[in-house]
Motif scaffolding. Structure first.
Motif: not given
Length: 510
Positions: A476-483
């Motif tokens: 599962t791909f997601h943006l880094p936290e806070g990015a």
């Protein structure tokens, strides 16, 4: 010339240098204007000497700018690159007419002469070798036919290639797993995987990612597709501007020469171990063809130089394009998590943990539609590889002189609201029929159309499907936290539509 002599005489008479220089400039501009072909298609007014380059330089994304201009000037439009006219074709019907119905008129190539010299036999005004940039004619047709047949012999479009793609997909998955869910940039890892698939076809085997020769190949490929500097671009347009580089070759030319040397070394290594009864890869197939009884023309078509340039075409056309398409796909998955979840659910229900097969694409219609939508909304080569008129011709009532460069604006087709409603929206459903099956759309043309359609189309389709499914099956791909959300507007790296750099996190799925 008589006018110029009068100016020189006048300058001598009045000894007024500023007046003389102004008169010379006026004569030069008048001469250039009178040399312009008549009845060219309409287009935006250009500046003297530099044409429309300032306008394009200010554009954030000039395929979109050219699309907007086509609404004012028409689907056949002239832009000026320096003092040289180029034609921009927009709209599906116009592009189809030119490249399919009038293919004999519009299937030539036009590249800067300095590149043609490097990619040809090294002589002045030499024609480029290989397939991608070669002039349209019997030699090109012969080389393209051989390349297509040989690629098929080594599995392109067949199950026999799937093993090599699966091997590379597994290596890619292991590389991503080694990131332990931390943020990272996927660009280089994807390039390695896609490039290695081509290596297995042309060199007979894959490289380890840390292999010095492989790292050298990747570095050279990256350098040859980098966006040139302003000075380099001007130098490619007109030899006069090479003085801006103090007589040096553009960096892209230097890297191309180094890439040629790399391929030359591979060819020599193959020749040392060549066995006509054991054809291992594309290079061996070409060396075998060299040994067949041939007439003079055929011998000229199967030289080491030709092989060298075909190899470069395969790598340049097939590495960055496919890797970048997958990067765009993952970017759209991250900003559209509901679509990513639908892809996950479909893959889980059909494949489970079984490795994907290209033959299963019909069983994964939503996943196939998602890939198609990525190719629509972010065509990787939005202006295609520049064509040229094969002869003096006309289109839509306008004159198109022989050898005029032609840009095929694929972006204008994929973003046409009459063909694809709400074109700025990412909607895989547009490629599904009422029964939920994948539905082809004739105006989806990411590989272009006509005689010059991408040589590696079938290979790219296999790679895109199998690599994308393998990644979605495992992560599962997601943006880094806070990015912050990455820009969804691309930029042209050379002719390739690349995303701005971004990082992601890949979380293993259960």
């Amino acid at each position: 010339m008589s006018i110029l002599l009068e100016v020189v005489t006048a300058a001598g008479t009045y000894a007024d240098l500023p007046t003389f220089l102004l008169a010379v400039c006026a004569c030069l501009l008048t001469y250039l204007y009178l040399q312009r072909p008549r009845n060219l298609p309409p287009g935006p007014r250009g500046w003297p000497l530099v044409g429309n380059l300032p306008m394009l330089a200010k554009s954030d994304f000039y395929p979109a700018t050219l699309t907007e201009l086509s609404k004012q000037y028409g689907d056949v439009m002239t832009i000026w690159i320096g003092h040289v006219p180029s034609i921009v074709l927009s709209g599906y019907e116009t592009i189809k007419t030119a490249l399919v119905k009038r293919a004999e008129d519009f299937s030539n190539r036009k590249i800067p002469q300095i590149i043609a010299n490097v990619r040809g036999d090294g002589t002045t005004k030499s024609a480029a070798k290989g397939v991608l940039h070669a002039a349209y004619g019997p030699e090109w047709k012969h080389q393209r036919k051989f390349a297509l047949m040989t690629l098929r012999d080594f599995g392109v479009g067949k199950r026999s290639l799937e093993g090599k793609i699966s091997e590379e997909a597994n290596a890619l998955v292991q590389e991503i797993l080694s990131q332990n869910g931390h943020r990272f940039d996927l660009k280089v890892i994807l390039q390695n995987s896609v490039c290695n698939i081509i290596c297995s076809i042309v060199f007979g085997g894959r490289f380890e990612y840390g292999d010095p020769d492989f790292l050298r190949l990747i570095r050279l490929l990256n350098a040859t597709v980098e966006k040139p500097s302003v000075g380099e671009r001007l130098a490619l347009i007109n030899p006069v501007f090479r003085h801006l580089l103090l007589g040096k070759r553009p960096k892209g030319v230097e890297m191309l020469l180094a890439l040629q040397e790399f391929c030359k070394e591979q060819i020599e290594d193959h020749r040392q171990t060549f066995d006509p009864s054991d054809i291992r890869d594309f290079i061996d197939a070409f060396l075998l063809e060299q040994q067949r009884p041939q007439d003079e023309t055929a011998r000229e078509n199967f030289t080491d130089k030709q092989l060298q340039e075909v190899l470069i075409d395969l790598f340049m056309a097939g590495t960055e394009t496919t890797a970048t398409t997958i990067r765009w796909a993952l970017l759209y998955m991250m900003v559209n998590p509901e679509i990513q979840e639908k892809v996950h659910q479909e893959i889980d229900s059909v494949l489970g943990q079984s490795p994907p097969s290209y033959a299963q694409r019909n069983l994964l219609p939503y996943t196939a539609a998602t890939i198609a939508e990525v190719q629509r909304i972010k065509p990787i080569v939005p202006l295609g590889v520049p064509h040229a008129a094969s002869r003096d011709t006309t289109l839509n009532g306008y004159n198109i002189p022989r050898e005029t460069m032609i840009f095929v604006n694929l972006w204008s087709v994929h973003m046409d609201p009459e063909l694809f409603p709400e074109p700025d929206s990412f909607r895989p459903e547009r490629f599904l029929d009422q029964d939920g099956n994948f539905a082809k759309h004739e105006a989806l043309i990411p590989f272009s159309i006509g005689h010059r359609i991408c040589l590696g189309e079938q290979l790219a389709k296999m790679e895109l499907f199998m690599l994308f499914v393998s990644l979605m099956q495992r992560f599962t791909f997601h943006l880094p936290e806070g990015a912050p959300k990455p820009s969804m507007v691309g930029k042209l790296g050379g002719i390739i539509n690349v995303p701005f750099p971004f990082e992601l996190c890949a979380v293993p799925r259960g």
